[in-house]
Structure formats: structure tokens, C-alpha cells
Motif scaffolding. Structure first.
Motif, PDB file in Angstrom:
ATOM      1  N   VAL A   1      57.306 -11.856 -16.656  1.00  0.00           N
ATOM      2  CA  VAL A   1      56.051 -11.736 -17.384  1.00  0.00           C
ATOM      3  C   VAL A   1      56.080 -12.697 -18.562  1.00  0.00           C
ATOM      4  O   VAL A   1      56.994 -12.652 -19.370  1.00  0.00           O
ATOM      5  CB  VAL A   1      55.825 -10.307 -17.900  1.00  0.00           C
ATOM      6  N   GLN A   2      55.072 -13.517 -18.624  1.00  0.00           N
ATOM      7  CA  GLN A   2      54.994 -14.467 -19.732  1.00  0.00           C
ATOM      8  C   GLN A   2      53.578 -14.532 -20.278  1.00  0.00           C
ATOM      9  O   GLN A   2      52.604 -14.431 -19.533  1.00  0.00           O
ATOM     10  CB  GLN A   2      55.403 -15.866 -19.270  1.00  0.00           C
ATOM     11  N   LEU A   3      53.494 -14.658 -21.588  1.00  0.00           N
ATOM     12  CA  LEU A   3      52.242 -14.939 -22.264  1.00  0.00           C
ATOM     13  C   LEU A   3      52.373 -16.334 -22.839  1.00  0.00           C
ATOM     14  O   LEU A   3      53.253 -16.591 -23.651  1.00  0.00           O
ATOM     15  CB  LEU A   3      51.966 -13.923 -23.378  1.00  0.00           C
ATOM     16  N   GLN A   4      51.512 -17.211 -22.417  1.00  0.00           N
ATOM     17  CA  GLN A   4      51.607 -18.613 -22.805  1.00  0.00           C
ATOM     18  C   GLN A   4      50.445 -18.965 -23.726  1.00  0.00           C
ATOM     19  O   GLN A   4      49.300 -19.023 -23.292  1.00  0.00           O
ATOM     20  CB  GLN A   4      51.572 -19.500 -21.561  1.00  0.00           C
ATOM     21  N   ALA A   5      50.772 -19.216 -24.983  1.00  0.00           N
ATOM     22  CA  ALA A   5      49.750 -19.602 -25.948  1.00  0.00           C
ATOM     23  C   ALA A   5      49.665 -21.117 -26.030  1.00  0.00           C
ATOM     24  O   ALA A   5      50.672 -21.819 -25.900  1.00  0.00           O
ATOM     25  CB  ALA A   5      50.072 -19.029 -27.322  1.00  0.00           C
ATOM     26  N   SER A   6      48.466 -21.608 -26.265  1.00  0.00           N
ATOM     27  CA  SER A   6      48.257 -23.044 -26.400  1.00  0.00           C
ATOM     28  C   SER A   6      47.038 -23.300 -27.260  1.00  0.00           C
ATOM     29  O   SER A   6      46.288 -22.379 -27.594  1.00  0.00           O
ATOM     30  CB  SER A   6      48.080 -23.678 -25.018  1.00  0.00           C
ATOM     31  N   GLY A   7      46.837 -24.570 -27.604  1.00  0.00           N
ATOM     32  CA  GLY A   7      45.651 -24.940 -28.355  1.00  0.00           C
ATOM     33  C   GLY A   7      45.872 -25.226 -29.820  1.00  0.00           C
ATOM     34  O   GLY A   7      44.947 -25.627 -30.526  1.00  0.00           O
ATOM     35  N   GLY A   8      47.081 -24.999 -30.297  1.00  0.00           N
ATOM     36  CA  GLY A   8      47.358 -25.281 -31.699  1.00  0.00           C
ATOM     37  C   GLY A   8      47.365 -26.774 -31.966  1.00  0.00           C
ATOM     38  O   GLY A   8      47.334 -27.596 -31.060  1.00  0.00           O
TER      39      GLY A   8
ATOM     40  N   THR B   1      39.052 -12.545 -15.548  1.00  0.00           N
ATOM     41  CA  THR B   1      39.256 -13.208 -14.257  1.00  0.00           C
ATOM     42  C   THR B   1      40.355 -14.261 -14.343  1.00  0.00           C
ATOM     43  O   THR B   1      40.988 -14.585 -13.338  1.00  0.00           O
ATOM     44  CB  THR B   1      37.962 -13.867 -13.768  1.00  0.00           C
ATOM     45  N   LYS B   2      40.571 -14.783 -15.534  1.00  0.00           N
ATOM     46  CA  LYS B   2      41.610 -15.779 -15.734  1.00  0.00           C
ATOM     47  C   LYS B   2      42.828 -15.193 -16.439  1.00  0.00           C
ATOM     48  O   LYS B   2      43.774 -15.926 -16.734  1.00  0.00           O
ATOM     49  CB  LYS B   2      41.063 -16.950 -16.560  1.00  0.00           C
ATOM     50  N   ASN B   3      42.768 -13.893 -16.723  1.00  0.00           N
ATOM     51  CA  ASN B   3      43.874 -13.241 -17.440  1.00  0.00           C
ATOM     52  C   ASN B   3      44.206 -14.016 -18.715  1.00  0.00           C
ATOM     53  O   ASN B   3      45.383 -14.274 -19.035  1.00  0.00           O
ATOM     54  CB  ASN B   3      45.108 -13.154 -16.542  1.00  0.00           C
ATOM     55  N   THR B   4      43.165 -14.367 -19.437  1.00  0.00           N
ATOM     56  CA  THR B   4      43.305 -15.232 -20.612  1.00  0.00           C
ATOM     57  C   THR B   4      42.499 -14.675 -21.771  1.00  0.00           C
ATOM     58  O   THR B   4      41.398 -14.143 -21.580  1.00  0.00           O
ATOM     59  CB  THR B   4      42.825 -16.665 -20.298  1.00  0.00           C
TER      60      THR B   4
ATOM     61  N   ALA C   1      48.286 -15.080 -19.314  1.00  0.00           N
ATOM     62  CA  ALA C   1      49.382 -14.246 -18.834  1.00  0.00           C
ATOM     63  C   ALA C   1      49.731 -14.639 -17.410  1.00  0.00           C
ATOM     64  O   ALA C   1      48.866 -14.933 -16.599  1.00  0.00           O
ATOM     65  CB  ALA C   1      48.998 -12.774 -18.890  1.00  0.00           C
ATOM     66  N   SER C   2      50.999 -14.642 -17.136  1.00  0.00           N
ATOM     67  CA  SER C   2      51.461 -14.905 -15.772  1.00  0.00           C
ATOM     68  C   SER C   2      52.515 -13.867 -15.413  1.00  0.00           C
ATOM     69  O   SER C   2      53.191 -13.332 -16.279  1.00  0.00           O
ATOM     70  CB  SER C   2      52.053 -16.314 -15.661  1.00  0.00           C
ATOM     71  N   GLY C   3      52.630 -13.586 -14.160  1.00  0.00           N
ATOM     72  CA  GLY C   3      53.645 -12.642 -13.718  1.00  0.00           C
ATOM     73  C   GLY C   3      53.104 -11.245 -13.498  1.00  0.00           C
ATOM     74  O   GLY C   3      53.626 -10.484 -12.721  1.00  0.00           O
TER      75      GLY C   3
END
Length: 122
Positions: free
Chosen positions: A1-8, A74-77, A23-25
Motif C-alpha cells: 500500500v502506497q500513497l504517492q504525493a506529487s505536485g510540490g 474513480t482515480k483513488n486520488t 493510492a496504489s495497492g
């Protein structure tokens, strides 16, 4: 399970940024999602959270009106739209999931993502 943050990134005062956390996993369908931040030398603090179906959200008072949290199930985002940024918003921003916005606001987190650096220049 991972939460991937981006955009900074680096932005001038008064500018805007949109952070994303995917989120993935596994799916966090009925979890609340939240954002926290930690500035150098300071404790991690709550920024905003949104409940599992997007019908409710919670913000720290200093961010109300400037930050908007949203989610795309729908994108788990989950997203954090930040505008009118100030130098004091400079921090590492973390996403997280929890059982409710209330619990996230109290810092009760089920899973943390890695941080993304936001730097606001004056």
C-alpha cells in the motif's frame, strides 16, 4: 500500500499549486483523506481533510478560503488546491488516510504518504 504525493515545487508568494495524492495497492473507498504539513523546525500540522464520499471537508482556520481539498474516487486520488500562497506555507506536505475527517484533524492517521516539498518565495 502506497500513497504517492506529487505536485510540490517552488512558487512565488501569491501563486498557486495543486498537490495530488494517489493510492496504489488498495482502495481507500470509505476512508477520509487528509493533508498535513511540516515546516522546518516545527511539528507536523493538520491542513485539510475530506470524507470518504467528498460530501464534507475540514480545514485549519488559517487555510480556509485559500486551500481546497477534493477527491476523485474513480482515480483513488485526492487533491489539495492551494492559492494565495504565503512564504509561511513553505513546508513538506504529506497526504494521509484515516477513519474520518475528525480523526485526521486530531492526527489519528491510518496510513501516511511520503511528502512533497512546497517552497513559497517572497
Amino acid at each position: 500500500v502506497q500513497l504517492q504525493a506529487s505536485g510540490g515545487g517552488l512558487v512565488q508568494a501569491g501563486g498557486s499549486l495543486r498537490l495530488s495524492c494517489a493510492a496504489s495497492g488498495r482502495a481507500f473507498g470509505r476512508y477520509a483523506w487528509g493533508w498535513f504539513r511540516q515546516a522546518p523546525g516545527k511539528e507536523r500540522e493538520f491542513v485539510a481533510a475530506i470524507n470518504w464520499n467528498g460530501s464534507g471537508s475540514s480545514y485549519t482556520d488559517s487555510m480556509k478560503g485559500r486551500f481546497t481539498v477534493s477527491r476523485d474516487s474513480t482515480k483513488n486520488t485526492v487533491y489539495l488546491q492551494m492559492s494565495s500562497l504565503k512564504p509561511e506555507d513553505t513546508a513538506v506536505y504529506f497526504c494521509a488516510v484515516g477513519q474520518s475527517t475528525g480523526r485526521l484533524r486530531l492526527g489519528v492517521v491510518s496510513s501516511w504518504g511520503q511528502g512533497t516539498q512546497v517552497t513559497v518565495s517572497s
